[in-house]
Design an enzyme around this catalytic site. Structure first.
Site, short mmCIF file in Angstrom:
data_model
loop_
_atom_site.label_atom_id
_atom_site.label_comp_id
_atom_site.label_asym_id
_atom_site.label_seq_id
_atom_site.Cartn_x
_atom_site.Cartn_y
_atom_site.Cartn_z
N LYS A 35 5.08 4.09 8.07
CA LYS A 35 4.43 3.03 7.67
C LYS A 35 3.74 2.48 8.88
O LYS A 35 3.49 3.18 9.87
CB LYS A 35 5.04 1.91 6.78
CG LYS A 35 5.56 2.38 5.41
CD LYS A 35 4.33 2.63 4.68
CE LYS A 35 4.67 3.06 3.24
NZ LYS A 35 3.42 2.70 2.27
N SER A 56 3.00 10.27 1.96
CA SER A 56 2.14 9.12 1.59
C SER A 56 1.40 9.41 0.41
O SER A 56 0.57 10.34 0.14
CB SER A 56 1.32 8.81 2.89
OG SER A 56 0.51 7.77 2.60
N ARG A 69 9.91 1.32 9.65
CA ARG A 69 10.39 0.13 9.07
C ARG A 69 11.87 0.19 8.70
O ARG A 69 12.70 -0.74 8.79
CB ARG A 69 9.73 -0.51 7.68
CG ARG A 69 8.23 -0.91 7.72
CD ARG A 69 7.63 -1.32 6.44
NE ARG A 69 6.38 -1.78 6.92
CZ ARG A 69 5.23 -1.69 6.25
NH1 ARG A 69 5.30 -1.07 4.72
NH2 ARG A 69 3.99 -2.20 6.19
N ASP A 107 7.38 -0.53 0.15
CA ASP A 107 6.95 -2.11 0.88
C ASP A 107 7.87 -2.93 0.43
O ASP A 107 7.93 -3.90 1.21
CB ASP A 107 5.53 -2.20 0.32
CG ASP A 107 4.47 -1.56 0.76
OD1 ASP A 107 4.69 -0.58 1.87
OD2 ASP A 107 3.12 -1.63 0.45
#
Length: 425
Positions: A336, A163, A340, A309
């Site tokens: 996340k 991250s 995802r 994203d």
């Protein structure tokens, strides 16, 4: 909350919401400054969590119309009177973990069930090397986290593959120490544009970060700096705009999205991706206006390394495109709000799309989307992406739809104003 989505086309003009990433950083750095006015902030569940956390650390933040008036702590955050609850905001957790290392006492940080399962060990490890006692109460690197302040500079290293928020958090806190810091990045630095956004705000506030790029990236952070962010206007959010633009592209519609000016945001890549896939798209950078008209889409290859994203949006575009789309370099997308990659693979499969899931990629073969009962995974980006998929398929229901409050609180209202057939219930 659930939403029902029917086959829809959309048309018209809409303003992109303010950037969540810029808002988080502006609030945090303003809180570490003296006095600041932030114009056009995004006030969503995540950014409100950052406001509450900054207030707990001693800042005073007043909301008036479309402004935030921030009276900061002038580089010296207070020891909170209570536990800091970041709700569902991973950015808030990581940023405030580092900021609380600047106090002269103990801070405890936690959040909801999703936050309590998100990794933080790389950040905790570095803080411990910077004279801070920082640990997970459960010993697993996840919240609740305990931080005993005393941050001092040193030469250290952090893994860049999980991250970028860990790196941004350290870059925000370390200029305020009494000793310089050198932070080297081990391996590939994922989501690099988010670190660039952080540095942009740090420099806007009058501080300096030096960058050396050779075999690995190295940040050199001089000590004894101060933030002096006086005024800042938050730009539009390309991450949130991606759903508006993609909705037009997959439904053969025409939409104009305003307030999209050039910035350090990596998710500006959505414009290039839509063009490569065959949508008719133009960007007036001077006036911040993007026009998109849907056309026959074709598959592409998308490297998610810098822009995780966008993955849910690209996955839906892929489902509606001719041929195969490969979303690659995407393992970090699993860390996340939810995994995802797995979430999009599972939900698109329910809609009749062929998806092959690998550890770091999705291979999606476009086809005919069918209506289905879908799970939103309590994840704002999954819900918004599945909503636009439902506009093609029709007869689609998505649960946990209230999670859009995290980044785009009026998403459904904006889509319905453009003509989308969405019924919340």
């Amino acid at each position: 909350m659930k939403v029902s989505v029917s086959t829809s086309k959309i048309n018209g003009e809409v303003f992109a919401p303010p950037s969540k990433s810029y808002t988080h950083r502006a609030i945090t750095i303003a809180a570490l400054s003296d006095e600041c006015v932030i114009h056009r902030p995004l006030l969503s569940a995540d950014t409100l969590a950052t406001i509450r956390a900054c207030e707990a650390l001693g800042a005073t933040i007043e909301k008036t119309e479309d402004k935030l008036h921030v009276t900061g702590v002038n580089s010296k955050p207070f020891v909170p009177n209570d536990v800091i609850d970041v709700a569902n905001s991973g950015t808030t957790l990581r940023f405030m973990t580092a900021v609380s290392a600047l106090t002269n006492g103990v801070t405890v940080l936690t959040g909801d069930s999703s936050i309590r399962n998100r990794p933080n060990q790389p950040l905790l490890d570095v803080l411990n090397k910077l004279s801070v006692e920082a640990y997970s109460t459960r010993g697993n690197g996840c919240a609740p986290l305990v931080v005993r302040g005393g941050l001092k500079g040193a030469i250290t290293m952090i893994d860049g593959s999980i991250s970028s928020q860990f790196i941004s958090a350290l870059l925000i806190a370390c200029p305020l120490t009494t000793q310089s810091t050198t932070l080297s990045i081990k391996g590939e630095m994922k989501s690099r544009p988010y670190v660039d956004v952080t540095i942009e705000l740090i420099e806007k506030a009058g501080a300096e970060i030096l960058i050396e790029e050779s075999n690995n990236i190295k940040f050199i952070i001089p000590a004894n700096q101060r933030y002096n962010l006086k005024e800042y206007t938050v730009p539009g959010d390309f991450s949130s705009a991606s759903y508006l633009l993609a909705a037009a592209a997959i439904t053969g519609s025409t939409v104009t999205v305003k307030n999209l000016f050039p910035s350090k945001q990596g998710d500006v890549d959505i414009i290039d991706v839509l063009g490569r896939m065959g949508a008719k798209i133009s960007w007036d950078k001077k006036n911040g206006v993007v026009n998109v008209t849907g056309n026959g889409l074709k598959g592409t290859t998308f490297d998610a390394g810098a822009t995780p994203d966008l993955v849910p949006t690209i996955a839906v575009l892929a489902a509606c495109a001719e041929g195969m789309t490969v979303i690659e370099n995407a393992e970090h997308v699993r860390y996340k709000e939810t995994d995802r990659l797995h979430a999009m693979a599972l939900e698109l499969t329910k809609m009749g799309i062929s998806v092959k899931e690998e550890p770091d990629q999705l291979m999606i073969t476009g086809g005919t989307l069918h209506g289905a009962q879908l799970h939103g995974w309590h994840d704002h980006r999954i819900v918004m992406a599945l909503t636009i998929a439902g506009m093609v398929a029709g007869d689609t229901t998505i649960d946990t739809a209230e999670s859009v409050e995290i980044s785009f609180p009026n998403f459904f209202e904006e889509m319905m104003a453009l003509g989308a057939q969405i019924t919340p219930f």
